[in-house]
Design an enzyme around this catalytic site. Structure first.
Site, PDB file in Angstrom:
ATOM      1  N   ASN A   1       9.228  -7.189   4.331  1.00  0.00           N
ATOM      2  CA  ASN A   1       8.919  -6.089   3.175  1.00  0.00           C
ATOM      3  C   ASN A   1      10.055  -5.509   3.488  1.00  0.00           C
ATOM      4  O   ASN A   1      10.195  -5.171   5.314  1.00  0.00           O
ATOM      5  CB  ASN A   1       7.303  -5.099   3.892  1.00  0.00           C
ATOM      6  N   GLY A   2      10.396  -4.357   3.382  1.00  0.00           N
ATOM      7  CA  GLY A   2      11.757  -3.617   3.053  1.00  0.00           C
ATOM      8  C   GLY A   2      12.587  -2.961   1.868  1.00  0.00           C
ATOM      9  O   GLY A   2      13.543  -4.436   2.275  1.00  0.00           O
TER      10      GLY A   2
ATOM     11  N   HIS B   1       7.388  -5.139   8.643  1.00  0.00           N
ATOM     12  CA  HIS B   1       8.240  -3.917   7.575  1.00  0.00           C
ATOM     13  C   HIS B   1       9.840  -3.856   8.578  1.00  0.00           C
ATOM     14  O   HIS B   1       9.422  -3.638   9.522  1.00  0.00           O
ATOM     15  CB  HIS B   1       7.762  -2.316   7.659  1.00  0.00           C
TER      16      HIS B   1
ATOM     17  N   PRO C   1       1.087  -0.960   0.066  1.00  0.00           N
ATOM     18  CA  PRO C   1       0.033   0.048   0.285  1.00  0.00           C
ATOM     19  C   PRO C   1       0.876   0.910   0.358  1.00  0.00           C
ATOM     20  O   PRO C   1       1.857   1.054   0.804  1.00  0.00           O
ATOM     21  CB  PRO C   1      -1.181  -0.425   1.569  1.00  0.00           C
ATOM     22  N   MET C   2       0.932   1.742  -0.588  1.00  0.00           N
ATOM     23  CA  MET C   2       1.734   3.508  -1.024  1.00  0.00           C
ATOM     24  C   MET C   2       0.588   4.450  -1.396  1.00  0.00           C
ATOM     25  O   MET C   2      -0.293   4.967  -2.269  1.00  0.00           O
ATOM     26  CB  MET C   2       2.870   3.561  -2.074  1.00  0.00           C
TER      27      MET C   2
ATOM     28  N   GLN D   1      -6.801  -1.048   2.799  1.00  0.00           N
ATOM     29  CA  GLN D   1      -5.676  -1.312   4.061  1.00  0.00           C
ATOM     30  C   GLN D   1      -6.479   0.221   4.401  1.00  0.00           C
ATOM     31  O   GLN D   1      -6.912   1.076   3.954  1.00  0.00           O
ATOM     32  CB  GLN D   1      -4.342  -0.562   3.668  1.00  0.00           C
TER      33      GLN D   1
ATOM     34  N   CYS E   1       2.780   3.052   9.355  1.00  0.00           N
ATOM     35  CA  CYS E   1       3.144   4.681   9.342  1.00  0.00           C
ATOM     36  C   CYS E   1       3.779   5.630   9.993  1.00  0.00           C
ATOM     37  O   CYS E   1       2.503   5.452  11.028  1.00  0.00           O
ATOM     38  CB  CYS E   1       1.618   4.956   8.508  1.00  0.00           C
TER      39      CYS E   1
ATOM     40  N   GLY F   1       7.150  -2.420  -2.212  1.00  0.00           N
ATOM     41  CA  GLY F   1       6.973  -1.438  -2.385  1.00  0.00           C
ATOM     42  C   GLY F   1       7.417  -0.336  -3.269  1.00  0.00           C
ATOM     43  O   GLY F   1       7.215  -0.674  -4.914  1.00  0.00           O
TER      44      GLY F   1
ATOM     45  N   LYS G   1       0.094  -4.992   9.565  1.00  0.00           N
ATOM     46  CA  LYS G   1       1.227  -4.944   8.728  1.00  0.00           C
ATOM     47  C   LYS G   1       1.771  -3.663   9.765  1.00  0.00           C
ATOM     48  O   LYS G   1       0.609  -2.017  10.152  1.00  0.00           O
ATOM     49  CB  LYS G   1       1.058  -3.397   7.271  1.00  0.00           C
TER      50      LYS G   1
HETATM   51  C1  LIG Z   1       5.260   6.787  -1.121  1.00  0.00           C
HETATM   52  C2  LIG Z   1       4.813   6.167  -0.227  1.00  0.00           C
HETATM   53  C3  LIG Z   1       3.301   5.166   0.281  1.00  0.00           C
HETATM   54  C4  LIG Z   1       3.417   4.902   1.221  1.00  0.00           C
HETATM   55  N1  LIG Z   1       1.944   4.722   1.974  1.00  0.00           N
HETATM   56  C5  LIG Z   1       1.693   3.926   2.834  1.00  0.00           C
HETATM   57  C6  LIG Z   1       0.619   3.620   3.417  1.00  0.00           C
HETATM   58  O1  LIG Z   1      -0.267   4.230   2.691  1.00  0.00           O
HETATM   59  N2  LIG Z   1       0.409   2.695   4.029  1.00  0.00           N
HETATM   60  C7  LIG Z   1       1.485   1.696   4.334  1.00  0.00           C
HETATM   61  O2  LIG Z   1       0.814   0.529   5.273  1.00  0.00           O
HETATM   62  N3  LIG Z   1       2.796   1.873   3.897  1.00  0.00           N
HETATM   63  C8  LIG Z   1       3.138   3.225   3.330  1.00  0.00           C
HETATM   64  N4  LIG Z   1       4.068   3.103   2.746  1.00  0.00           N
HETATM   65  C9  LIG Z   1       4.920   2.369   3.020  1.00  0.00           C
HETATM   66  C10 LIG Z   1       4.410   0.655   2.372  1.00  0.00           C
HETATM   67  O3  LIG Z   1       4.018   0.397   2.242  1.00  0.00           O
HETATM   68  C11 LIG Z   1       6.271   0.243   2.626  1.00  0.00           C
HETATM   69  O4  LIG Z   1       6.481  -0.450   3.742  1.00  0.00           O
HETATM   70  C12 LIG Z   1       8.105   0.603   2.564  1.00  0.00           C
HETATM   71  O5  LIG Z   1       7.653   1.648   1.299  1.00  0.00           O
HETATM   72  C13 LIG Z   1       8.629   0.114   2.739  1.00  0.00           C
HETATM   73  O6  LIG Z   1       8.465  -1.055   1.318  1.00  0.00           O
HETATM   74  P1  LIG Z   1      10.033  -0.563  -0.019  1.00  0.00           P
HETATM   75  O7  LIG Z   1      11.060  -0.497   0.452  1.00  0.00           O
HETATM   76  O8  LIG Z   1       9.840  -2.459  -0.689  1.00  0.00           O
HETATM   77  O9  LIG Z   1       9.525   0.211  -0.747  1.00  0.00           O
HETATM   78  C14 LIG Z   1       4.517   4.251   1.696  1.00  0.00           C
HETATM   79  C15 LIG Z   1       5.323   4.014   1.065  1.00  0.00           C
HETATM   80  C16 LIG Z   1       5.352   5.207   0.336  1.00  0.00           C
HETATM   81  C17 LIG Z   1       7.485   4.938  -0.660  1.00  0.00           C
END
Ligand SMILES: Cc1cc2nc3c(=O)[nH]c(=O)nc-3n(C[C@H](O)[C@H](O)[C@H](O)COP(=O)(O)O)c2cc1C
Length: 361
Positions: free
Chosen positions: A210-211, A170, A16-17, A69, A99, A232, A138
């Site tokens: 995740n991460g 994460h 989710p982003m 989410q 978050c 993500g 999460k």
């Molecule tokens: C632009 C952006 C928005 C995000 N929004 C959310 C969100 O709405 N909910 C959430 O649980 N995590 C959110 N995240 C965190 C991601 O879900 C993820 O946990 C985090 O980016 C680490 O994964 P990655 O290293 O593969 O990007 C967001 C991350 C980014 C980059």
């Protein structure tokens, strides 16, 4: 979702982003992978209870399998939001406990809920009481001074009593003071070992890691130790890495009950598909820039990538379909027609006499 068939989730997901994984991005990525599990952006429980639900919750059928989410901190409101969302055919409802943004903290939700595991458990109970769908959580490996593995174990031990179907972890702690959300995704060190250990200590739990996972080859490594992998930023910045995802999941028998396959075997076909989509939304009053902004990474690393990005950035007309048509003529043929990536090969199981000795200690 057919209620007679038990849905089993594929073992790979796009995170989710906020501001990224909206319905337009999800439609776009579905051209590249049919089976990878998708998440909505976080939708606040208050918005679902009081806002325009169709606008917040509607999605295209092709986006499935898809999890909603939610973010909130009020137990009753979480239950109400889940009940209100029940008619929408999401495959799962996920609670955001990861978050760290100031706005989210002000409302006492997201990562700061990790300080209150009993409260999270009550929220999960309220959510489960209002849906037949799996409810999942999460979260981070820790928050602020609750940064030891034992703190993570305490969080999971308390919340698991409420029966969530999965923990997506994460693998960084969140520092609630002094770091922006962006810094909180980069600065606290990655501790994958804590997530692996969690899976070893709670083998019955479904654990997703995740991460900073940026390729299917990396995902493959993690899948030896946990149940699933969530990606993500790499899914947003380099979406074509998912062109091998359906085959990757199939080869390993981890596609769950998802039989869907991507509709497009090269980027030109992805663009053709998005032209029809843009036209549909343009006729409904949505300017094309809201859609094409999610496609900037499509040619990452290929000849023509710069031209593509530039053409889809800056001031754009409301109708972006002609720009995409022009791109089909101007971008290098090889980039447009390069086929889907090959998935990493499945490593044959080692014979007992070849097996790596287990680490001591
Ligand atoms: C632009 C952006 C928005 C995000 N929004 C959310 C969100 O709405 N909910 C959430 O649980 N995590 C959110 N995240 C965190 C991601 O879900 C993820 O946990 C985090 O980016 C680490 O994964 P990655 O290293 O593969 O990007 C967001 C991350 C980014 C980059």
């Amino acid at each position: 979702m057919n209620p007679d068939i038990t849905f089993i989730r594929p073992a790979l997901s796009v995170a989710p982003m906020m501001d990224c994984s909206d319905r337009h991005y999800r439609y776009f990525i579905r051209g590249i992978t049919g089976c990878t599990y998708l998440y909505t952006e976080m939708v606040s429980t208050a918005a679902i209870v009081h806002g325009d639900r169709r606008w917040l919750l509607d999605f295209d059928r092709c986006e499935a399998p898809l999890a909603l989410q939610i973010g909130g901190s009020d137990i009753d409101e979480a239950g109400e939001a889940v009940a209100a969302a029940e008619p929408w055919p999401y495959d799962e409802i996920n609670l955001n406990v990861g978050c760290p943004s100031d706005r989210v903290q002000e409302r006492g939700l997201g990562a700061c809920l990790m300080l209150r595991p009993e409260h999270v458990a009550r929220m999960v109970e309220a959510m489960r009481a209002n849906t037949a769908k799996p409810v999942t959580v999460k979260h981070r490996i820790g928050v602020d001074e609750l940064d030891r593995y034992e703190d993570l174990v305490r969080f999971v031990s308390v919340v698991r009593e409420a029966g969530p179907a999965r923990f997506t972890v994460h693998a960084r702690i969140a520092w609630l003071e002094g770091l922006s959300p962006k810094e909180n995704r980069n600065i606290p060190p990655l501790r994958y070992g804590d997530v692996y250990r969690l899976k070893r200590d709670f083998p019955e739990l479904d654990i997703e890691i995740n991460g900073h996972i940026t390729s299917l080859a990396d995902a493959d490594e993690h899948l030896r130790r946990v149940n699933a992998v969530m990606i993500g930023r790499a899914a947003y910045d380099t979406p074509w890495i998912f062109s091998a995802a359906d085959q990757f999941l199939d080869d390993r028998g981890i596609a769950g009950s998802c039989g869907a396959r991507a509709m497009c075997n090269c980027r030109a076909v992805v663009i053709e598909r998005m032209i029809s989509y843009l036209q549909r939304w343009y006729r409904a009053g949505t300017p094309g820039r809201k859609i094409v902004r999610h496609m900037l990474g499509l040619f990452a690393g290929l000849p023509g990538a710069r031209h593509w990005r530039r053409s889809l950035s800056g001031r754009l007309p409301d109708d972006c379909a002609p720009i995409l048509r022009r791109m089909l003529e101007e971008l290098p043929y090889e980039s447009l027609t390069e086929p889907a990536d090959d998935p990493p090969p499945v490593e044959a199981p080692k014979r007992a006499d070849e097996a790596t000795p287990a680490p001591q200690g």
